[in-house]
Design a protein around this motif. Structure first.
Motif, PDB file in Angstrom:
ATOM      1  N   ASP A 245      73.449 -34.686 -45.146  1.00  0.00           N
ATOM      2  CA  ASP A 245      73.212 -35.064 -43.964  1.00  0.00           C
ATOM      3  C   ASP A 245      74.315 -35.498 -43.219  1.00  0.00           C
ATOM      4  OD1 ASP A 245      70.690 -35.686 -44.214  1.00  0.00           O
ATOM      5  OD2 ASP A 245      71.185 -37.905 -45.876  1.00  0.00           O
ATOM      6  N   VAL A 246      74.246 -34.775 -41.975  1.00  0.00           N
ATOM      7  CA  VAL A 246      75.418 -34.837 -40.658  1.00  0.00           C
ATOM      8  C   VAL A 246      75.325 -35.642 -39.990  1.00  0.00           C
ATOM      9  CG1 VAL A 246      76.612 -33.037 -39.643  1.00  0.00           C
ATOM     10  CG2 VAL A 246      75.508 -32.229 -40.888  1.00  0.00           C
ATOM     11  N   GLY A 251      85.382 -31.375 -34.296  1.00  0.00           N
ATOM     12  CA  GLY A 251      86.445 -30.964 -33.982  1.00  0.00           C
ATOM     13  C   GLY A 251      85.900 -29.549 -34.562  1.00  0.00           C
ATOM     14  N   THR A 252      86.962 -29.471 -35.804  1.00  0.00           N
ATOM     15  CA  THR A 252      86.788 -28.860 -35.918  1.00  0.00           C
ATOM     16  C   THR A 252      86.182 -29.141 -37.833  1.00  0.00           C
ATOM     17  OG1 THR A 252      89.310 -28.983 -37.499  1.00  0.00           O
ATOM     18  CG2 THR A 252      88.503 -27.264 -35.710  1.00  0.00           C
ATOM     19  N   HIS A 253      86.217 -30.043 -38.370  1.00  0.00           N
ATOM     20  CA  HIS A 253      85.083 -31.054 -39.564  1.00  0.00           C
ATOM     21  C   HIS A 253      84.290 -31.187 -39.299  1.00  0.00           C
ATOM     22  CE1 HIS A 253      89.037 -30.056 -40.964  1.00  0.00           C
ATOM     23  NE2 HIS A 253      88.816 -29.981 -41.995  1.00  0.00           N
ATOM     24  N   ALA A 254      83.311 -32.041 -40.092  1.00  0.00           N
ATOM     25  CA  ALA A 254      81.776 -32.754 -40.068  1.00  0.00           C
ATOM     26  C   ALA A 254      82.215 -33.093 -40.861  1.00  0.00           C
ATOM     27  CB  ALA A 254      81.362 -31.385 -39.910  1.00  0.00           C
ATOM     28  N   THR A 255      81.746 -34.851 -41.131  1.00  0.00           N
ATOM     29  CA  THR A 255      81.830 -35.532 -41.988  1.00  0.00           C
ATOM     30  C   THR A 255      80.136 -35.363 -43.144  1.00  0.00           C
ATOM     31  OG1 THR A 255      83.199 -37.507 -41.224  1.00  0.00           O
ATOM     32  CG2 THR A 255      81.554 -38.236 -43.428  1.00  0.00           C
ATOM     33  N   PRO A 271      78.548 -21.952 -37.880  1.00  0.00           N
ATOM     34  CA  PRO A 271      77.461 -22.263 -36.795  1.00  0.00           C
ATOM     35  C   PRO A 271      76.262 -23.176 -37.605  1.00  0.00           C
ATOM     36  CG  PRO A 271      76.668 -19.774 -36.906  1.00  0.00           C
ATOM     37  CD  PRO A 271      78.085 -20.087 -37.443  1.00  0.00           C
ATOM     38  N   GLY A 272      75.766 -23.907 -36.358  1.00  0.00           N
ATOM     39  CA  GLY A 272      74.159 -24.162 -36.875  1.00  0.00           C
ATOM     40  C   GLY A 272      75.008 -25.501 -37.443  1.00  0.00           C
ATOM     41  N   ILE A 273      75.886 -26.542 -37.329  1.00  0.00           N
ATOM     42  CA  ILE A 273      76.378 -27.974 -37.749  1.00  0.00           C
ATOM     43  C   ILE A 273      76.361 -28.793 -36.525  1.00  0.00           C
ATOM     44  CG2 ILE A 273      77.824 -29.338 -39.300  1.00  0.00           C
ATOM     45  CD1 ILE A 273      76.593 -26.093 -41.417  1.00  0.00           C
ATOM     46  N   VAL A 274      75.404 -29.354 -36.659  1.00  0.00           N
ATOM     47  CA  VAL A 274      75.161 -30.662 -35.663  1.00  0.00           C
ATOM     48  C   VAL A 274      75.250 -31.701 -35.987  1.00  0.00           C
ATOM     49  CG1 VAL A 274      74.112 -28.990 -33.564  1.00  0.00           C
ATOM     50  CG2 VAL A 274      72.401 -30.007 -35.288  1.00  0.00           C
ATOM     51  N   ALA A 275      76.019 -32.698 -35.772  1.00  0.00           N
ATOM     52  CA  ALA A 275      75.522 -34.134 -36.051  1.00  0.00           C
ATOM     53  C   ALA A 275      74.137 -34.883 -36.075  1.00  0.00           C
ATOM     54  CB  ALA A 275      76.236 -35.184 -34.983  1.00  0.00           C
TER      55      ALA A 275
END
Lengths: 353, 291
Positions: A245-246, A251-255, A271-275
């Motif tokens: 799960d995002v 910015g440039t990072h996702a948890t 691309p395609g990574i959304v919270a």
């Protein structure tokens, strides 16, 4: 000059589209490997370059000439086939000299060139034998000898080592690598064996379903795969993928996190990574560390394979998924033992789910 | 252990016995023919009811042979048959193998349809086309030493040309070529060989078995020609052996001479078969396609 350009190349058999628009540029003297699973179109693509298959659409340039409609003999290519395709009724010498005989070369020229090819491939003692008296590896040498004797601008190899046993395959692989250094010719090599691809290539073209997935140097593809397919195809054992799960994008990072993974911040390269969405986290088995006290992944040992210099552990994570860990040393992890795995977030890959 | 050995021996014995019986069945007519050719008619007829028919016993001589030569120009007939047969076989092997090659390896418009039509000719018996073919042959033009002439009757060409190409031989070649490894042909193409060079240097040297098969089949058909030469050849100088047999069935049938004649005309067939059998085995041994 034997640079090769494939522009919008397509191949269809009736309604079946095998090659769906391929663009590749191959520099003069480059060693390019087409790799992909069975049925991805890599051999068809090679045969189109050789002139053994018609081109349905697009253009193929060898040197500075568009060769779409030229027969194989006018393309300046030589090809080594998977089945060797050496002529059973001719001696090794006649086989190697075949192309020269066809082009009307003198006996002196043929003898000199055959002798040189035989020296390069260390098969002088085989020249007067018949193919039926040769082993698989020797036949492959004859096939390569026949290819190099004409000094073509481009060499095409269609899975040349897949009929050989493992030890011989490694020897021949190294020889082909050396041959490329020696001749400096453009070589295109088709294989489904990623070890051959990684070790031989200046540039790898990964194909799937008739489309190019990624083109780049072996290390480029290994460390910076463009998509899940390339990431999973190269590397052995292949990359682990966890559905995560995002929780946050900044910015440039996702948890990311899941039931087995503590929240971890990963750099976004695709691309395609959304919270609030899902993502696929790719982790190479070699970059997982079971001795990390601050391990982020939690599970239990399901199986351990000890190979002496290497240990492969299969772990079942707390979210129920399986994961492979490869250690470059001997280690003992009893089955059923709890395990925490650490990894460097910079070596992890995040893809859209 | 002992019993199993006995069983094995018995089985082997029975198998050989069966094979010998079959061989004898096939050999007896030939033996009868050759033996009878040395006997006078009276003895021949007397012997034919018992085992002496197959044995070289009684009053043996070459008289039947001398008389057979007097009755018919046997040398001419055998020469005609051998000439027509050999020329047809050679031309047929070349033409049908090139056709089979084109059907198997080359891409061209209408290939499948043409092959289907050729296969369809296999089911048409010769008798049904004999009359149309006769009409055609009687009106065909020919350019020879005498300039342009019309009609092919009473010639060698009328016995040869209609039989050069046939569906069965083309089919035999096409089927055999289909089983050759395709990569050999592709390798030769990449190496720069033309279609003709591929045919001559790669495909033909690997086609020993099918060449021998096609040659034997064609030889038998041509050497045994009867109906067609009977229709198209009236002059003795072009007559083949089978038509020549008529000379011995006129007013008084001399069976000894018939047997002598038959023995003589069997020699070329046997010689050809024995020669090809050797070539057949040699070609199988040397190609070594397998491996």
């Amino acid at each position: 000059m034997a640079a090769i350009t494939l522009k919008g190349l397509k191949k269809s058999y009736g309604q079946a589209h095998v090659i769906k628009g391929v663009d590749i540029t191959i520099e003069d003297g480059e060693f390019v490997v087409f790799v992909g699973p069975s049925g991805c179109g890599k051999s068809t693509l090679l045969r189109m370059i050789a002139g053994l298959e018609d081109i349905s659409a697009g253009s193929l340039t060898i040197g500075d000439k568009v060769v779409n409609d030229l027969p194989p003999k006018d393309r300046g290519v030589a090809m080594v086939f998977q089945s060797y395709a050496i002529f059973p009724h001719m001696t090794v010498r006649e086989n190697v000299a075949f192309g020269l005989t066809i082009s009307g070369a003198s006996k002196e020229e043929k003898d000199a060139k055959v002798a040189e090819a035989a020296r390069i491939l260390q098969m002088e003692h085989l020249l007067d034998r018949r193919p039926s008296q040769l082993s698989g590896g020797q036949r492959q040498r004859v096939a390569i000898g026949r290819a190099i004797v004409r000094k073509p601008a481009v060499f095409l190899f269609d899975e040349p080592l897949s009929n050989l046993d493992a030890a011989l395959r490694m020897d021949m692989r190294m020889e082909i690598g050396k041959l490329h250094q020696q001749l400096g010719a453009t070589m295109i090599y088709v294989t489904h064996d990623q070890v051959e691809a990684m070790t031989l290539a200046d540039k790898i073209v990964v194909l799937k379903d008739g489309l190019v997935q990624q083109i780049g140097s072996p290390m480029d593809l290994y460390h910076r795969p463009d998509n899940v397919f390339v990431a999973g195809f190269l590397g052995s054992p292949s990359m682990n993928f966890l559905t995560v799960d995002v929780t946050e994008v900044s910015g440039t990072h996702a948890t990311v996190r899941n039931a087995a993974l503590d929240p971890t911040s990963i750099e976004i390269r695709h691309p395609g990574i959304v919270a609030g969405g899902k993502a696929k986290l790719g982790l190479r088995p070699q970059y997982l560390n079971p001795d990390d006290p601050a391990g982020r992944l939690h599970g239990r040992v399901a199986l351990t394979e000890r190979l002496g210099s290497e240990t492969v552990i299969e772990a079942t994570l707390t979210d129920g998924s399986n994961l492979i860990v490869a250690l470059a040393r001997d280690a003992h992890f009893p089955i059923g033992q709890d395990i925490s795995l650490g990894f460097d977030p910079d070596m992890a890959h995040l893809f859209a789910a | 252990m002992m019993q199993s050995n006995d069983n094995h021996g018995l089985r082997l014995f029975l198998r050989y016995l069966l094979l010998v019986l079959i061989a004898v069945m096939f050999a007896f007519p030939l033996v009868f023919m050759v033996m009878s050719s040395f006997k006078p008619d009276q003895q021949l007829l007397l012997d034919s009811g018992n085992v002496r028919a197959f044995l070289p016993v009684g009053d043996l001589s070459f008289n039947n042979y001398f008389e057979a030569f007097e009755r018919a120009p046997i040398g001419v007939f055998i020469f005609n048959s051998v000439l027509v047969t050999v020329v047809t076989v050679v031309l047929s092997l070349f033409l049908c193998s090139t056709a089979g090659f084109a059907f198997t390896f080359m891409e061209w418009r209408g290939r499948k349809l043409a092959f289907t039509i050729i296969l369809a000719t296999l089911i048409v018996p010769f008798e049904t086309i004999a009359i149309p073919l006769l009409l055609l042959a009687s009106k065909m033009p020919w350019i020879g030493f005498d300039g342009l002439t019309w009609g092919w009757l009473n010639s060698y060409r009328v016995q040869i040309i209609p039989f050069i190409a046939d569906g069965l031989t083309i089919y035999l070649f096409a089927q055999y070529f289909k089983d050759l490894p395709g990569e050999l042909i592709e390798a030769a193409r990449v190496e720069g060989a033309s279609w003709w060079q591929i045919y001559r240097k790669i495909v033909m040297p690997l086609s020993g078995p099918v060449l021998a098969t096609a040659a034997i089949l064609k030889f038998l058909v041509m050497y045994n020609q009867y109906l067609w030469p009977l229709m198209v050849v009236q002059q003795e100088e072009y007559r083949p052996v089978m038509v020549g047999l008529q000379y011995f069935f006129q007013l008084n049938i001399a069976w000894g001479e018939v047997m002598a004649y038959l023995s003589l005309i069997t020699i070329p067939v046997l010689a050809f078969y024995l020669y090809l059998q050797k070539a057949f085995i040699a070609s199988l041994a040397s190609t070594g396609v397998k491996g």
